[in-house]
Design an enzyme around this catalytic site. Structure first.
Site, PDB file in Angstrom:
ATOM      1  N   LYS A   1      39.733  36.948  47.139  1.00  0.00           N
ATOM      2  CA  LYS A   1      39.749  38.047  46.326  1.00  0.00           C
ATOM      3  C   LYS A   1      38.250  38.650  46.774  1.00  0.00           C
ATOM      4  O   LYS A   1      38.142  40.125  46.680  1.00  0.00           O
ATOM      5  CB  LYS A   1      39.581  37.913  44.751  1.00  0.00           C
ATOM      6  CG  LYS A   1      41.053  37.811  44.118  1.00  0.00           C
ATOM      7  CD  LYS A   1      41.147  37.471  42.844  1.00  0.00           C
ATOM      8  CE  LYS A   1      42.052  38.087  42.124  1.00  0.00           C
ATOM      9  NZ  LYS A   1      41.866  37.785  40.533  1.00  0.00           N
TER      10      LYS A   1
ATOM     11  N   ASP B   1      42.936  44.126  37.630  1.00  0.00           N
ATOM     12  CA  ASP B   1      42.592  42.793  36.550  1.00  0.00           C
ATOM     13  C   ASP B   1      42.038  43.708  35.281  1.00  0.00           C
ATOM     14  O   ASP B   1      42.404  43.072  34.243  1.00  0.00           O
ATOM     15  CB  ASP B   1      41.584  41.844  36.884  1.00  0.00           C
ATOM     16  CG  ASP B   1      42.231  40.800  38.016  1.00  0.00           C
ATOM     17  OD1 ASP B   1      43.513  40.856  37.806  1.00  0.00           O
ATOM     18  OD2 ASP B   1      41.458  40.248  38.834  1.00  0.00           O
TER      19      ASP B   1
END
Ligand code: ATR
Length: 301
Positions: free
Chosen positions: A68, A110
């Site tokens: 990520k 997220d």
């Protein structure tokens, strides 16, 4: 030639991820001609693999550990969320101007997932009450971004390594100032006070006093990890408690909170909701998070 839209999850390791089951469920439910597979990609191979998939016509990928943060330096551009969270969990391929190497746009969903899960669980932002967040890693960054978007004015960030909490507190306060060009110092001060993030060391649980929400953004309490040892005595009984950990679904923190009368929201919904914007970008449909989907995902664990 097949017109099936192809997407994937890239991680190392990747075999325990629930994302293929999640996207697969929606593809079937909406009768979409598409596929979503898990691909084990070594950290050193990430850039090359992303370009290769884009050139092959993939519509996009999701990224999980350990890719990520690394992806920030690979993508051609990214959205505001990826920038401020400092991580990319979704890459849209070939959506913008084509570059000859295959075009990569990084996003982060997220914070959206965390906020949607809170709202679905019945939480309403009370801007005048502090919010306590445990942890100062990547997950905490997404949590803070979401809470600030929802209008949180005061966040108490509690972390084992105080310096990490302090750095994050400063970064997120500065960012909020950067969003607003104040006409004078008085107003700038008011804005700074609107979005305060205070750093606390582990054990400084006085920071839970008056809180309207407590968030565990560490991996403590997860299956195979050490327990989360946080006394709840000072937390008001009407506060919400949520955990980003969803294995087990009812963590020890949530169990203890429920026992003393707090309302709790488990972490599975964050996983389900963060996948929605990605699925929509890949396959053209904003999918629904239902009880049936939750049951299907829990069966797959
Ligand atoms: P993620 O990206 O999933 O948030 P991370 O960046 O490794 O993962 O962050 C993990 C968080 O859990 C950190 O806040 C970490 O505290 P430190 O900053 O002090 O490392 C916290 N954490 C991990 N193990 C812990 C423990 N045994 N006690 C308290 N906090 C812990």
């Amino acid at each position: 030639m097949s017109t099936a839209k192809k997407a994937a999850l890239l991680g190392w390791p990747v075999e325990h991820s629930l994302s293929p089951r999640l996207h697969g469920y929606w593809l079937k439910q909406y009768g979409i001609n598409g596929s979503y597979q898990a691909l084990a990609v070594k950290p050193d191979d990430l850039a090359e693999t992303l370009r290769k998939l884009a050139k092959e016509g993939y519509v996009g990928v999701n990224l999980t550990v350990p890719h990520k943060e690394h992806a920030l330096s690979i993508v051609d551009r990214m959205d505001e969320n990826a920038k401020r969270i400092g991580a990319v969990n979704t890459i849209i391929m070939n959506a913008g101007l084509m570059n000859t190497d295959g075009d990569l746009e990084g996003r982060n969903t997220d914070a959206f997932g965390f906020a949607q899960n809170l709202l679905e669980g019945g939480y309403k932002m009370e801007a005048e009450r502090p919010i306590a967040v445990l942890g100062a890693g990547g997950a905490a960054r997404a949590v803070i971004a979401a809470l600030q978007d929802m209008g949180a004015r005061e966040i108490h960030l509690i972390n084992r390594t105080l310096e990490k909490a302090e750095a994050l507190a400063q970064e997120f306060s500065v960012m909020e100032q950067a969003h607003f060009i104040a006409p004078n110092e008085k107003m700038a001060e008011a804005v700074r006070h609107m979005h305060r993030v205070h750093a606390y060391g582990w054990g400084d649980f006085g920071a839970l006093e008056n809180a309207g929400l407590l968030v565990n953004a560490t991996s403590l309490g997860m299956k195979g990890q050490p327990p989360l040892d946080v006394p709840l005595d000072l937390l008001p009984k009407d506060a919400f408690v949520t955990d980003i950990v969803y294995a087990p679904l009812e963590t020890d923190l949530l169990k203890r909170a429920k026992q003393r009368g707090n309302r709790t929201i488990d972490g599975l919904g964050m996983l389900l909701h963060q996948a929605r914007p990605a699925f929509e970008a890949f396959f053209g449909k904003d999918p629904e998070v239902t009880h049936d989907l939750r049951a299907h995902i829990l069966d797959g664990r």
